[in-house]
Design an enzyme around this catalytic site. Sequence first.
Site, PDB file in Angstrom:
ATOM      1  N   ARG A  64      14.494 -11.805  40.763  1.00 32.65           N
ATOM      2  CA  ARG A  64      15.664 -11.001  41.084  1.00 32.65           C
ATOM      3  C   ARG A  64      15.669 -10.578  42.549  1.00 32.65           C
TER       4      ARG A  64
ATOM      5  N   TYR B  63       0.850  -1.190   0.000  1.00 31.03           N
ATOM      6  CA  TYR B  63       0.000   0.000   0.000  1.00 31.03           C
ATOM      7  C   TYR B  63       0.886   1.239   0.000  1.00 31.03           C
TER       8      TYR B  63
ATOM      9  N   GLU C 102      -0.941   5.143  11.160  1.00 35.43           N
ATOM     10  CA  GLU C 102      -2.403   5.167  11.357  1.00 35.43           C
ATOM     11  C   GLU C 102      -2.810   6.416  12.125  1.00 35.43           C
TER      12      GLU C 102
ATOM     13  N   ARG D 266       6.198   1.247  39.439  1.00 34.21           N
ATOM     14  CA  ARG D 266       6.499   1.278  38.006  1.00 34.21           C
ATOM     15  C   ARG D 266       5.796   0.149  37.274  1.00 34.21           C
TER      16      ARG D 266
ATOM     17  N   GLN E 246       1.207   4.823  -0.073  1.00 38.56           N
ATOM     18  CA  GLN E 246       0.621   6.156   0.105  1.00 38.56           C
ATOM     19  C   GLN E 246       1.696   7.180   0.464  1.00 38.56           C
ATOM     20  N   THR E 247       2.377   6.964   1.562  1.00 37.63           N
ATOM     21  CA  THR E 247       3.362   7.929   2.061  1.00 37.63           C
ATOM     22  C   THR E 247       4.477   8.185   1.042  1.00 37.63           C
TER      23      THR E 247
ATOM     24  N   GLY F 176      20.114  -3.687  34.759  1.00 31.74           N
ATOM     25  CA  GLY F 176      21.073  -3.936  33.690  1.00 31.74           C
ATOM     26  C   GLY F 176      20.615  -5.015  32.725  1.00 31.74           C
TER      27      GLY F 176
ATOM     28  N   SER G 129       1.557  12.514   6.840  1.00 30.29           N
ATOM     29  CA  SER G 129       0.274  12.869   7.456  1.00 30.29           C
ATOM     30  C   SER G 129      -0.627  13.615   6.484  1.00 30.29           C
TER      31      SER G 129
ATOM     32  N   ASP H 122      -0.530   9.948  13.329  1.00 29.16           N
ATOM     33  CA  ASP H 122       0.465  10.330  14.334  1.00 29.16           C
ATOM     34  C   ASP H 122      -0.265  10.680  15.644  1.00 29.16           C
TER      35      ASP H 122
HETATM   36  C1  LIG Z   1      25.730  -1.530  28.855  1.00 28.63           C
HETATM   37  C2  LIG Z   1      26.185  -1.860  30.251  1.00 28.63           C
HETATM   38  C3  LIG Z   1      27.524  -1.829  30.562  1.00 28.63           C
HETATM   39  C4  LIG Z   1      27.986  -2.156  31.845  1.00 28.63           C
HETATM   40  N1  LIG Z   1      29.347  -2.174  32.097  1.00 28.63           N
HETATM   41  C5  LIG Z   1      29.789  -2.630  33.312  1.00 28.63           C
HETATM   42  C6  LIG Z   1      31.185  -2.794  33.569  1.00 28.63           C
HETATM   43  O1  LIG Z   1      32.038  -2.509  32.729  1.00 28.63           O
HETATM   44  N2  LIG Z   1      31.573  -3.284  34.772  1.00 28.63           N
HETATM   45  C7  LIG Z   1      30.673  -3.620  35.733  1.00 28.63           C
HETATM   46  O2  LIG Z   1      31.093  -4.069  36.789  1.00 28.63           O
HETATM   47  N3  LIG Z   1      29.339  -3.486  35.525  1.00 28.63           N
HETATM   48  C8  LIG Z   1      28.872  -3.007  34.336  1.00 28.63           C
HETATM   49  N4  LIG Z   1      27.513  -2.877  34.104  1.00 28.63           N
HETATM   50  C9  LIG Z   1      26.564  -3.296  35.143  1.00 28.63           C
HETATM   51  C10 LIG Z   1      25.820  -2.134  35.788  1.00 28.63           C
HETATM   52  O3  LIG Z   1      26.663  -1.441  36.623  1.00 28.63           O
HETATM   53  C11 LIG Z   1      24.607  -2.709  36.528  1.00 28.63           C
HETATM   54  O4  LIG Z   1      23.739  -3.244  35.574  1.00 28.63           O
HETATM   55  C12 LIG Z   1      23.910  -1.655  37.338  1.00 28.63           C
HETATM   56  O5  LIG Z   1      24.677  -1.395  38.467  1.00 28.63           O
HETATM   57  C13 LIG Z   1      22.496  -2.057  37.765  1.00 28.63           C
HETATM   58  O6  LIG Z   1      22.554  -3.175  38.580  1.00 28.63           O
HETATM   59  P1  LIG Z   1      21.623  -4.416  38.328  1.00 28.63           P
HETATM   60  O7  LIG Z   1      21.607  -4.708  36.896  1.00 28.63           O
HETATM   61  O8  LIG Z   1      22.045  -5.477  39.258  1.00 28.63           O
HETATM   62  O9  LIG Z   1      20.166  -3.923  38.754  1.00 28.63           O
HETATM   63  P2  LIG Z   1      19.323  -4.475  39.985  1.00 28.63           P
HETATM   64  O10 LIG Z   1      19.911  -3.999  41.258  1.00 28.63           O
HETATM   65  O11 LIG Z   1      19.096  -5.923  39.844  1.00 28.63           O
HETATM   66  O12 LIG Z   1      17.968  -3.709  39.748  1.00 28.63           O
HETATM   67  C14 LIG Z   1      16.809  -4.323  39.215  1.00 28.63           C
HETATM   68  C15 LIG Z   1      15.628  -3.447  39.522  1.00 28.63           C
HETATM   69  O13 LIG Z   1      15.376  -3.435  40.921  1.00 28.63           O
HETATM   70  C16 LIG Z   1      15.362  -2.125  41.427  1.00 28.63           C
HETATM   71  N5  LIG Z   1      15.964  -2.188  42.777  1.00 28.63           N
HETATM   72  C17 LIG Z   1      17.044  -2.920  43.168  1.00 28.63           C
HETATM   73  N6  LIG Z   1      17.297  -2.721  44.456  1.00 28.63           N
HETATM   74  C18 LIG Z   1      16.380  -1.842  44.923  1.00 28.63           C
HETATM   75  C19 LIG Z   1      16.133  -1.224  46.192  1.00 28.63           C
HETATM   76  N7  LIG Z   1      16.909  -1.480  47.248  1.00 28.63           N
HETATM   77  N8  LIG Z   1      15.109  -0.350  46.276  1.00 28.63           N
HETATM   78  C20 LIG Z   1      14.347  -0.071  45.212  1.00 28.63           C
HETATM   79  N9  LIG Z   1      14.536  -0.622  43.991  1.00 28.63           N
HETATM   80  C21 LIG Z   1      15.533  -1.497  43.844  1.00 28.63           C
HETATM   81  C22 LIG Z   1      16.137  -1.294  40.437  1.00 28.63           C
HETATM   82  O14 LIG Z   1      15.696   0.035  40.434  1.00 28.63           O
HETATM   83  C23 LIG Z   1      15.820  -2.005  39.122  1.00 28.63           C
HETATM   84  O15 LIG Z   1      14.621  -1.535  38.630  1.00 28.63           O
HETATM   85  C24 LIG Z   1      27.048  -2.512  32.837  1.00 28.63           C
HETATM   86  C25 LIG Z   1      25.681  -2.522  32.534  1.00 28.63           C
HETATM   87  C26 LIG Z   1      25.241  -2.202  31.262  1.00 28.63           C
HETATM   88  C27 LIG Z   1      23.769  -2.221  30.968  1.00 28.63           C
HETATM   89  C1  LIG Z   2       7.711   1.390  10.167  1.00 30.11           C
HETATM   90  C2  LIG Z   2       6.809   2.205   9.287  1.00 30.11           C
HETATM   91  C3  LIG Z   2       6.019   1.576   8.333  1.00 30.11           C
HETATM   92  C4  LIG Z   2       5.188   2.306   7.461  1.00 30.11           C
HETATM   93  N1  LIG Z   2       4.472   1.646   6.510  1.00 30.11           N
HETATM   94  C5  LIG Z   2       3.773   2.380   5.576  1.00 30.11           C
HETATM   95  C6  LIG Z   2       3.123   1.753   4.466  1.00 30.11           C
HETATM   96  O1  LIG Z   2       3.146   0.528   4.339  1.00 30.11           O
HETATM   97  N2  LIG Z   2       2.469   2.516   3.554  1.00 30.11           N
HETATM   98  C7  LIG Z   2       2.414   3.862   3.669  1.00 30.11           C
HETATM   99  O2  LIG Z   2       1.819   4.514   2.830  1.00 30.11           O
HETATM  100  N3  LIG Z   2       3.024   4.515   4.721  1.00 30.11           N
HETATM  101  C8  LIG Z   2       3.701   3.805   5.651  1.00 30.11           C
HETATM  102  N4  LIG Z   2       4.349   4.445   6.701  1.00 30.11           N
HETATM  103  C9  LIG Z   2       4.322   5.909   6.772  1.00 30.11           C
HETATM  104  C10 LIG Z   2       3.488   6.444   7.921  1.00 30.11           C
HETATM  105  O3  LIG Z   2       2.137   6.279   7.649  1.00 30.11           O
HETATM  106  C11 LIG Z   2       3.863   7.933   8.130  1.00 30.11           C
HETATM  107  O4  LIG Z   2       5.186   7.968   8.576  1.00 30.11           O
HETATM  108  C12 LIG Z   2       2.959   8.584   9.138  1.00 30.11           C
HETATM  109  O5  LIG Z   2       1.730   8.811   8.547  1.00 30.11           O
HETATM  110  C13 LIG Z   2       3.501   9.909   9.673  1.00 30.11           C
HETATM  111  O6  LIG Z   2       3.647  10.815   8.637  1.00 30.11           O
HETATM  112  P1  LIG Z   2       4.994  11.629   8.447  1.00 30.11           P
HETATM  113  O7  LIG Z   2       6.110  10.704   8.605  1.00 30.11           O
HETATM  114  O8  LIG Z   2       4.861  12.369   7.188  1.00 30.11           O
HETATM  115  O9  LIG Z   2       4.995  12.673   9.642  1.00 30.11           O
HETATM  116  P2  LIG Z   2       4.891  14.254   9.493  1.00 30.11           P
HETATM  117  O10 LIG Z   2       3.514  14.627   9.141  1.00 30.11           O
HETATM  118  O11 LIG Z   2       5.986  14.763   8.667  1.00 30.11           O
HETATM  119  O12 LIG Z   2       5.127  14.674  10.997  1.00 30.11           O
HETATM  120  C14 LIG Z   2       6.348  15.234  11.460  1.00 30.11           C
HETATM  121  C15 LIG Z   2       6.085  15.909  12.777  1.00 30.11           C
HETATM  122  O13 LIG Z   2       5.247  17.052  12.585  1.00 30.11           O
HETATM  123  C16 LIG Z   2       4.103  16.990  13.381  1.00 30.11           C
HETATM  124  N5  LIG Z   2       3.006  17.574  12.608  1.00 30.11           N
HETATM  125  C17 LIG Z   2       2.772  17.416  11.287  1.00 30.11           C
HETATM  126  N6  LIG Z   2       1.683  18.112  10.919  1.00 30.11           N
HETATM  127  C18 LIG Z   2       1.206  18.711  12.034  1.00 30.11           C
HETATM  128  C19 LIG Z   2       0.095  19.562  12.301  1.00 30.11           C
HETATM  129  N7  LIG Z   2      -0.756  19.904  11.362  1.00 30.11           N
HETATM  130  N8  LIG Z   2      -0.108  19.983  13.562  1.00 30.11           N
HETATM  131  C20 LIG Z   2       0.748  19.620  14.532  1.00 30.11           C
HETATM  132  N9  LIG Z   2       1.818  18.826  14.342  1.00 30.11           N
HETATM  133  C21 LIG Z   2       2.044  18.385  13.107  1.00 30.11           C
HETATM  134  C22 LIG Z   2       3.931  15.515  13.724  1.00 30.11           C
HETATM  135  O14 LIG Z   2       3.280  15.345  14.950  1.00 30.11           O
HETATM  136  C23 LIG Z   2       5.355  15.019  13.772  1.00 30.11           C
HETATM  137  O15 LIG Z   2       5.910  15.255  15.030  1.00 30.11           O
HETATM  138  C24 LIG Z   2       5.141   3.714   7.584  1.00 30.11           C
HETATM  139  C25 LIG Z   2       5.913   4.346   8.564  1.00 30.11           C
HETATM  140  C26 LIG Z   2       6.737   3.616   9.420  1.00 30.11           C
HETATM  141  C27 LIG Z   2       7.561   4.337  10.442  1.00 30.11           C
END
Ligand SMILES: Cc1cc2nc3c(=O)[nH]c(=O)nc-3n(C[C@H](O)[C@H](O)[C@H](O)COP(=O)(O)OP(=O)(O)OC[C@H]3O[C@@H](n4cnc5c(N)ncnc54)[C@H](O)[C@@H]3O)c2cc1C
Ligand SMILES: Cc1cc2nc3c(=O)[nH]c(=O)nc-3n(C[C@H](O)[C@H](O)[C@H](O)COP(=O)(O)OP(=O)(O)OC[C@H]3O[C@@H](n4cnc5c(N)ncnc54)[C@H](O)[C@@H]3O)c2cc1C
Lengths: 681, 681
Positions: free
Chosen positions: A304, A132, A440, A331, A134-135, A417, A141, A442
Amino acid sequence: GEDVLTQERAGSNVPVEQLNELLFTREVIERKRRILGILKSHQVFDKSQNYFSGRIERFERALAREKKLRLLIKEHNWDPDEFRTATELVSEPGPYGLHDSMFKVTLDGQGTPEQQEMFLTLANDYKIIGCYAQTELGHGSNVRGLETTATWNPQDKTFTIHSPHLTASKWWIGSLGRTANYACVMAQLIINGKSHGPHPFVVQVRDMKTHEPLENIHVGDIGPKFGYNTMDNGFLLFNKVKIPHISMLARFSRVDPATNAYVRQGSPSLIYGTLTWVRSTIVMQAGSVLARGVTIATRYCAVRRQFQDRDAPQGEKGESPVLNYTMVQIRLLPLLAATFALHFTGAAMMALYQESQKKMNTRDASKDSSMRRPGPEETESGSDILADLHASSCGLKALSSTIAAEGLEACRRACGGHGYSSFSGIGSWYADYLPTITWEGDNYMLTQQVARYLLKSARAVLANKGPANDTTRILSHFHSRSEVGCAFDIIGSDSDLVDAFAWRASFLTFEALKHRDEHKKPWNDLLVDFYRLSKAHSQYMVTKSFYEALQSQATTSKINTDTLELLKKLFRLFALHTLEQEASEFYASGACSKHQISLARTNTVMRLLKEIRPHAVKLVDAWGFDDWVLDSSLGRSDGKVYEDMFYRASELNPLNRITVDPYPDSAVLFRRVEGEVKSKL
Amino acid sequence: GEDVLTQERAGSNVPVEQLNELLFTREVIERKRRILGILKSHQVFDKSQNYFSGRIERFERALAREKKLRLLIKEHNWDPDEFRTATELVSEPGPYGLHDSMFKVTLDGQGTPEQQEMFLTLANDYKIIGCYAQTELGHGSNVRGLETTATWNPQDKTFTIHSPHLTASKWWIGSLGRTANYACVMAQLIINGKSHGPHPFVVQVRDMKTHEPLENIHVGDIGPKFGYNTMDNGFLLFNKVKIPHISMLARFSRVDPATNAYVRQGSPSLIYGTLTWVRSTIVMQAGSVLARGVTIATRYCAVRRQFQDRDAPQGEKGESPVLNYTMVQIRLLPLLAATFALHFTGAAMMALYQESQKKMNTRDASKDSSMRRPGPEETESGSDILADLHASSCGLKALSSTIAAEGLEACRRACGGHGYSSFSGIGSWYADYLPTITWEGDNYMLTQQVARYLLKSARAVLANKGPANDTTRILSHFHSRSEVGCAFDIIGSDSDLVDAFAWRASFLTFEALKHRDEHKKPWNDLLVDFYRLSKAHSQYMVTKSFYEALQSQATTSKINTDTLELLKKLFRLFALHTLEQEASEFYASGACSKHQISLARTNTVMRLLKEIRPHAVKLVDAWGFDDWVLDSSLGRSDGKVYEDMFYRASELNPLNRITVDPYPDSAVLFRRVEGEVKSKL
Ligand SMILES: Cc1cc2nc3c(=O)[nH]c(=O)nc-3n(C[C@H](O)[C@H](O)[C@H](O)COP(=O)(O)OP(=O)(O)OC[C@H]3O[C@@H](n4cnc5c(N)ncnc54)[C@H](O)[C@@H]3O)c2cc1C
Ligand SMILES: Cc1cc2nc3c(=O)[nH]c(=O)nc-3n(C[C@H](O)[C@H](O)[C@H](O)COP(=O)(O)OP(=O)(O)OC[C@H]3O[C@@H](n4cnc5c(N)ncnc54)[C@H](O)[C@@H]3O)c2cc1C
């Protein structure tokens, strides 16, 4: 992990199957189970490499899966419901996606019987594979601004399809990039130099044998995206391509080849019916889309453990499941409540839609000429069933897809993490879902349509000629009490809680009306108010639908009292949490007092979290996602989170087949790959 | 596209270079330009394939880039600032990332001179390539819960490093997956059966020649992630691996090999200094991280035209740039304001940090024994400079990274459909940034530390022994007026606006204190209040920092009056928009009235949008991102949005080299690839 979830389940009396049946019916559940069995038995649907593969590999596999599904349809004689179930279970966009959903639907809805004979038969057979289109690069939009032209040639009774500028290139067209050989192209119809606006044309774009683009057609894939990479969204440029008269889908308008005149016929309001239908399905799906993330996060957060509770008794030693922390609960649990709220709202929308279609068909039969209008903006407020339904579907589509998308990200974050690992299963699901916010309609722009409708309804109410529907009912009630105000027992009474949402939405409606009609503010200055208004009205509809679903015989007859009470708690949590998030509007409208909000926030919501917490795992179980479908280490129903993470990382991960040369002064990057010695660069 | 941005720029008097220099100084800008020139001249940094490649290819290229950077450092004799500039310009995580940031920093901060001699010299030379292995599969936030053990063997004066369970596996360790040959491993030190908590050990994990894992070590990459895929985050399991005495980093504690006693020494508060420093840099970076997204979205929304203004005069024909729609402005311009707010807040934090380090060093020299405490939780409220700074850094890290991450997604959405294309350049940047919300203290959990500090400060104020810092100042002021209330002219006076933020934060502090100390509520029941409190206090700090930066001589001397006035409008937009989002708390605290909020929302904010709109493009220009750095079709500084999208899709996209067989009854998927005929499956 394992024991933990068993214990969680033992601690709750939620009848999982009963609730599962309430959501889906036994028939649907049975169908899912049957089809899942079939899918699992075919290697091509195996998911184990999904998270590791690059774009081309993923696209290739998605195509293989689509083909296999086609064969399975034949083999098992699947009906459309069964087929839809299969694609839902596969859970990834595929290259035939737009053929089934949009191309065939458009032919069906907008083609004449002759055209359907010509195209639809082949399309059903997958000889023609369509999309389809259209865009465009420059317009999405604003459909009226499309630049592709279809110029009528009176001499040889053909159209010339042309893309006058680069920005006229079709863009984003699903299934077009590599797969489709046909496109339904929306183009400005030009007859004798005069434009008649965008119309649909069925155009062949690739050779049926070689599958190479036809002459004067530039078509291809638009490249990688944030998600949706198993789909080949495409571009399409025409350099003066001639197509026959039959190509213009002619159910609602056509060019008379004898007179060269533009002729309108039939009721295009059906098309808007389709739009409304599509948006209603988005509302319905939003619940289960979100439920996946909530299932994964809830299970993981039960497994966890991290830290000891600060106030834990001296004796207690182990760490707490993070789901016990109120900051995690606040949350996740309102999102859990939202899954049910959206589900029931979607169901209510579907029912309303079907009802309206029945009435429409009756009217249509009587050839009501007042229906012959191009769009919902032009329908008479309220007099038209579609107008109310259309506005609701716009507002609810925007609200529900925003809740689902942002809710998924909240679920991912709640997993800490590990939520960032692909194996969490949330990230890719979220990324694939995100476009729903934009397509469908925005989400930001849809709110203008909702506001426009509400303003019209309010004007009708003021003029005392509002039709009898729920929108005018709440507006009239608000208006009638403008000198009296209100008093809602939001914490003590569920129906008052719903009324408070109605009050706030009505308040915002009349405020906006004052700005527009009395203060004569420019439309553009009111967009932010309109956005808030639409959100408020849609939140009212969700709250009301959820409330009514829990009152209805259809629900109460299917579940036991305890479960009904629990669902009512979810209703209250959803409504009060939403109210609290939007507190300032509720204050401002006078729908409740500072004291009520403060009580809701610090007492009621916190108590509800506590009361719902023990049932969280079983409540997500009730959504009935199979592990195979979730494809998530964190969301495993047996709680074997760490074993699964480890297995995928250590055993499946292809990067581990590579040994690098880590030293900067060596130009060798990959020293050894899968046993063979390699030297590159 | 092109003309549009030229016109936008012509319509504003913002002195882009002047503002750019205010943000970065001339020296830094000059440095950036110089290094950018060098990077651009090397093929390996070419970005054209970035969005197309799969994980392994991207990782390989990232490694090649890291190696090249090393060579460039030598070649150009780059100092650390120049090197940091280079990595910022490359803008992708790389496999040496943790070596530079964490491994060497830890050796430097926690190693003895002997250890530094032994390890740091080789590390500087990239003979040793290291990482920081703290997090485990089962423990992240709760460091004390780590399961890896390091058991002291008195017989042979060694430690045995061991992973007793699967969940003890190190996980997420950056640079470890494929690259590092050393790790700084946090493990529970066990002497004579007694655990002394987690300590750092330097452990070799791979062979220096073959780069294969050493015996009894299982190490590898943890697999694909939502982003950060150019980095090899790894896992690591030890099966009773013996390491020598020297391996334990011994600056703050060590095992006496003669007596087998555990000995503490020195001031570990320095370590918390490092944490504070790291968090401050996150605050500082948040502004420019967000500014990328805002730059892209602002430029694109100025170029993108869609619809005519509904109230446009009859004569006017063209479509409006979507940046003219207030609903787009309200999404983008407050974020534009936030980029400046965060920048100035980060700068203020850095300055405070440096000041505190100076004071610390003076104190340290005097061997102040009161400093010898393990963590900030145990420091005396207020008496310690670090405590205040530490709490600020926690709260601001959480707030600023949340603003940046969610802001980037808002920017992506503002671009409509095209925002979803990888070529927008926002998606991958957002995905790579997201872990900042989780690491260096999970944003939700950090708020507990902030609240704890605020409660302590409030208790001190009530007890009349609060030290003189800003936190106690605002709390005292609030307390002193508890019988008088307040009256802030939030719309008319900028300083009153800041005071209103202080009032609300203080109000929430005393509310929380009442719940905890008077009502004796469990800690866990207050987490949600704490989250709100931390956010409120951090928002106050950002507002205050932004306000003060615009008052300071350092700013006013560097820009002209018009620009200063414009920045003040950005300040007001940021503050009033934030206030409006949090309106219910401002009401509840009495910091402002319903009428003020309503005026702020409907008048002031809308007027500010209008006033800032004409300068939007030049304001983002002032951030000075080079096109090469942004790597975005939508964000191109010349506005050639569509040309660039088209070029990348049509010319660079490798999927277009493949012709598929689209028919379901054919098992062939890819019929032709790059000219060669292929038949698979
Ligand atoms: C891309 C990436 C790179 C990283 N690189 C490193 C690295 O190089 N070395 C390293 O050592 N680590 C690394 N980390 C790990 C990172 O430091 C941990 O993921 C981070 O500290 C969060 O800990 P967690 O995943 O155990 O979360 P968790 O503690 O398991 O948290 C899980 C959920 O529980 C909630 N929660 C946990 N405890 C409590 C509480 N007491 N009260 C309320 N809410 C709680 C949290 O808000 C969260 O929503 C990396 C992580 C990522 C994603
Ligand atoms: C994964 C994906 C699949 C898709 N598949 C199809 C498909 O199969 N066939 C097809 O035809 N299309 C397809 N689309 C296109 C899609 O329908 C358009 O991206 C969508 O309609 C939004 O239009 P736009 O990108 O032109 O946004 P724009 O209209 O350019 O919007 C840009 C920004 O301006 C704002 N804005 C624009 N006009 C106004 C206004 N009058 N007032 C206030 N704010 C405004 C919007 O909120 C937005 O933040 C696809 C898009 C995606 C991302």
